[in-house]
Motif scaffolding. Structure first.
Motif, PDB file in Angstrom:
ATOM      1  N   TYR A  16     -32.855  32.733  -7.478  1.00 55.66           N
ATOM      2  CA  TYR A  16     -32.246  33.903  -8.097  1.00 55.66           C
ATOM      3  C   TYR A  16     -32.313  33.844  -9.624  1.00 55.66           C
ATOM      4  O   TYR A  16     -32.551  34.860 -10.283  1.00 55.66           O
ATOM      5  CB  TYR A  16     -30.802  34.079  -7.634  1.00 55.66           C
ATOM      6  N   LEU A  17     -32.116  32.670 -10.186  1.00 58.60           N
ATOM      7  CA  LEU A  17     -32.240  32.537 -11.637  1.00 58.60           C
ATOM      8  C   LEU A  17     -33.675  32.799 -12.084  1.00 58.60           C
ATOM      9  O   LEU A  17     -33.908  33.377 -13.148  1.00 58.60           O
ATOM     10  CB  LEU A  17     -31.770  31.162 -12.097  1.00 58.60           C
ATOM     11  N   GLY A  18     -34.650  32.401 -11.284  1.00 57.95           N
ATOM     12  CA  GLY A  18     -36.047  32.693 -11.601  1.00 57.95           C
ATOM     13  C   GLY A  18     -36.344  34.183 -11.568  1.00 57.95           C
ATOM     14  O   GLY A  18     -37.050  34.712 -12.420  1.00 57.95           O
ATOM     15  N   VAL A  19     -35.800  34.873 -10.568  1.00 56.00           N
ATOM     16  CA  VAL A  19     -35.983  36.329 -10.481  1.00 56.00           C
ATOM     17  C   VAL A  19     -35.350  37.019 -11.692  1.00 56.00           C
ATOM     18  O   VAL A  19     -35.942  37.919 -12.293  1.00 56.00           O
ATOM     19  CB  VAL A  19     -35.390  36.868  -9.162  1.00 56.00           C
ATOM     20  N   VAL A  20     -34.158  36.584 -12.075  1.00 54.75           N
ATOM     21  CA  VAL A  20     -33.484  37.160 -13.243  1.00 54.75           C
ATOM     22  C   VAL A  20     -34.291  36.871 -14.508  1.00 54.75           C
ATOM     23  O   VAL A  20     -34.467  37.744 -15.365  1.00 54.75           O
ATOM     24  CB  VAL A  20     -32.041  36.628 -13.359  1.00 54.75           C
ATOM     25  N   PRO A  63     -36.644  24.076  -2.459  1.00 54.97           N
ATOM     26  CA  PRO A  63     -36.132  25.231  -3.195  1.00 54.97           C
ATOM     27  C   PRO A  63     -34.710  25.534  -2.778  1.00 54.97           C
ATOM     28  O   PRO A  63     -34.341  25.365  -1.628  1.00 54.97           O
ATOM     29  CB  PRO A  63     -37.077  26.351  -2.786  1.00 54.97           C
ATOM     30  N   ASN A  64     -33.933  25.993  -3.726  1.00 57.85           N
ATOM     31  CA  ASN A  64     -32.566  26.401  -3.415  1.00 57.85           C
ATOM     32  C   ASN A  64     -32.348  27.835  -3.888  1.00 57.85           C
ATOM     33  O   ASN A  64     -33.107  28.369  -4.687  1.00 57.85           O
ATOM     34  CB  ASN A  64     -31.528  25.443  -4.005  1.00 57.85           C
ATOM     35  N   ALA A  65     -31.320  28.461  -3.391  1.00 57.31           N
ATOM     36  CA  ALA A  65     -31.074  29.880  -3.668  1.00 57.31           C
ATOM     37  C   ALA A  65     -30.780  30.120  -5.145  1.00 57.31           C
ATOM     38  O   ALA A  65     -31.266  31.091  -5.724  1.00 57.31           O
ATOM     39  CB  ALA A  65     -29.931  30.395  -2.806  1.00 57.31           C
ATOM     40  N   ILE A  97     -28.505  29.648 -27.617  1.00 56.57           N
ATOM     41  CA  ILE A  97     -28.767  30.230 -26.297  1.00 56.57           C
ATOM     42  C   ILE A  97     -29.911  29.502 -25.609  1.00 56.57           C
ATOM     43  O   ILE A  97     -29.850  29.227 -24.401  1.00 56.57           O
ATOM     44  CB  ILE A  97     -29.051  31.740 -26.428  1.00 56.57           C
ATOM     45  N   SER A  98     -30.942  29.138 -26.349  1.00 55.23           N
ATOM     46  CA  SER A  98     -32.083  28.440 -25.766  1.00 55.23           C
ATOM     47  C   SER A  98     -31.702  27.047 -25.267  1.00 55.23           C
ATOM     48  O   SER A  98     -32.202  26.602 -24.230  1.00 55.23           O
ATOM     49  CB  SER A  98     -33.220  28.345 -26.784  1.00 55.23           C
ATOM     50  N   VAL A  99     -30.835  26.364 -25.973  1.00 59.48           N
ATOM     51  CA  VAL A  99     -30.377  25.044 -25.529  1.00 59.48           C
ATOM     52  C   VAL A  99     -29.586  25.173 -24.229  1.00 59.48           C
ATOM     53  O   VAL A  99     -29.791  24.390 -23.285  1.00 59.48           O
ATOM     54  CB  VAL A  99     -29.534  24.358 -26.633  1.00 59.48           C
ATOM     55  N   VAL A 100     -28.713  26.164 -24.143  1.00 58.33           N
ATOM     56  CA  VAL A 100     -27.934  26.371 -22.920  1.00 58.33           C
ATOM     57  C   VAL A 100     -28.859  26.718 -21.751  1.00 58.33           C
ATOM     58  O   VAL A 100     -28.703  26.194 -20.641  1.00 58.33           O
ATOM     59  CB  VAL A 100     -26.860  27.464 -23.137  1.00 58.33           C
ATOM     60  N   GLU A 101     -29.838  27.584 -21.992  1.00 59.47           N
ATOM     61  CA  GLU A 101     -30.795  27.934 -20.940  1.00 59.47           C
ATOM     62  C   GLU A 101     -31.584  26.706 -20.484  1.00 59.47           C
ATOM     63  O   GLU A 101     -31.839  26.533 -19.289  1.00 59.47           O
ATOM     64  CB  GLU A 101     -31.754  29.014 -21.429  1.00 59.47           C
ATOM     65  N   ALA A 102     -31.999  25.871 -21.416  1.00 61.13           N
ATOM     66  CA  ALA A 102     -32.751  24.663 -21.070  1.00 61.13           C
ATOM     67  C   ALA A 102     -31.906  23.705 -20.235  1.00 61.13           C
ATOM     68  O   ALA A 102     -32.404  23.077 -19.302  1.00 61.13           O
ATOM     69  CB  ALA A 102     -33.250  23.979 -22.338  1.00 61.13           C
ATOM     70  N   LEU A 103     -30.608  23.591 -20.566  1.00 56.16           N
ATOM     71  CA  LEU A 103     -29.726  22.725 -19.777  1.00 56.16           C
ATOM     72  C   LEU A 103     -29.570  23.246 -18.349  1.00 56.16           C
ATOM     73  O   LEU A 103     -29.602  22.466 -17.391  1.00 56.16           O
ATOM     74  CB  LEU A 103     -28.359  22.609 -20.451  1.00 56.16           C
ATOM     75  N   PHE A 104     -29.406  24.563 -18.201  1.00 56.30           N
ATOM     76  CA  PHE A 104     -29.320  25.134 -16.855  1.00 56.30           C
ATOM     77  C   PHE A 104     -30.606  24.903 -16.074  1.00 56.30           C
ATOM     78  O   PHE A 104     -30.579  24.575 -14.890  1.00 56.30           O
ATOM     79  CB  PHE A 104     -29.009  26.632 -16.913  1.00 56.30           C
ATOM     80  N   CYS A 105     -31.729  25.061 -16.730  1.00 57.74           N
ATOM     81  CA  CYS A 105     -33.021  24.840 -16.067  1.00 57.74           C
ATOM     82  C   CYS A 105     -33.161  23.376 -15.656  1.00 57.74           C
ATOM     83  O   CYS A 105     -33.582  23.071 -14.534  1.00 57.74           O
ATOM     84  CB  CYS A 105     -34.155  25.248 -17.007  1.00 57.74           C
TER      85      CYS A 105
END
Length: 119
Positions: free
Chosen positions: A71-75, A65-67, A46-54
């Motif tokens: 939104y991912l930061g707020v989540v 900045p983009n939406a 899960i951490s690897v997938v999150e790092a790739l999205f980031c």
């Protein structure tokens, strides 16, 4: 931060599940090492997938900045707050002084001058 948050979440899920279903198949003490290894593998994945999205979301500075990043930061900020609330409610099922450990070890006595009760 993802590894720490996911590890904390996994440990709390295990703690709550062990407290609610102490005789469950995977939650028995004989299976604790297997659950630990599988849980660590899930946390790492899960951490690897999150790092790739980031990385993908922040890789092009011209699009910031983009939406989606906002939104991912707020989540990402809301997740630990909501999990703390959920685990706080699930973890306080007993009355005062009801401090149980799920790892099989006895609860240590409080240090001199310390108390289990809130100030």
């Amino acid at each position: 931060s993802g590894v720490l948050l996911n590890s904390w979440t996994g440990l709390n899920i295990y703690r709550v599940a062990k407290a609610r279903y102490p005789r469950g198949g995977l939650l028995q003490d004989s299976n604790q090492e297997i659950v630990l290894v599988v849980g660590l593998l899930v946390v790492i994945a899960i951490s690897v997938v999150e790092a790739l999205f980031c990385y993908n979301g922040l890789s092009n500075e011209k699009n910031l900045p983009n939406a989606a990043t906002f939104y991912l930061g707020v989540v990402a900020i809301a997740i630990p707050i909501l999990l703390q609330l959920a685990f706080g409610r699930l973890g306080h099922r007993g009355g005062k002084g009801d401090h149980q450990r799920v790892d099989g070890y006895p609860t240590p006595p409080p240090a001199p001058g310390d108390s289990w009760e809130p100030l």
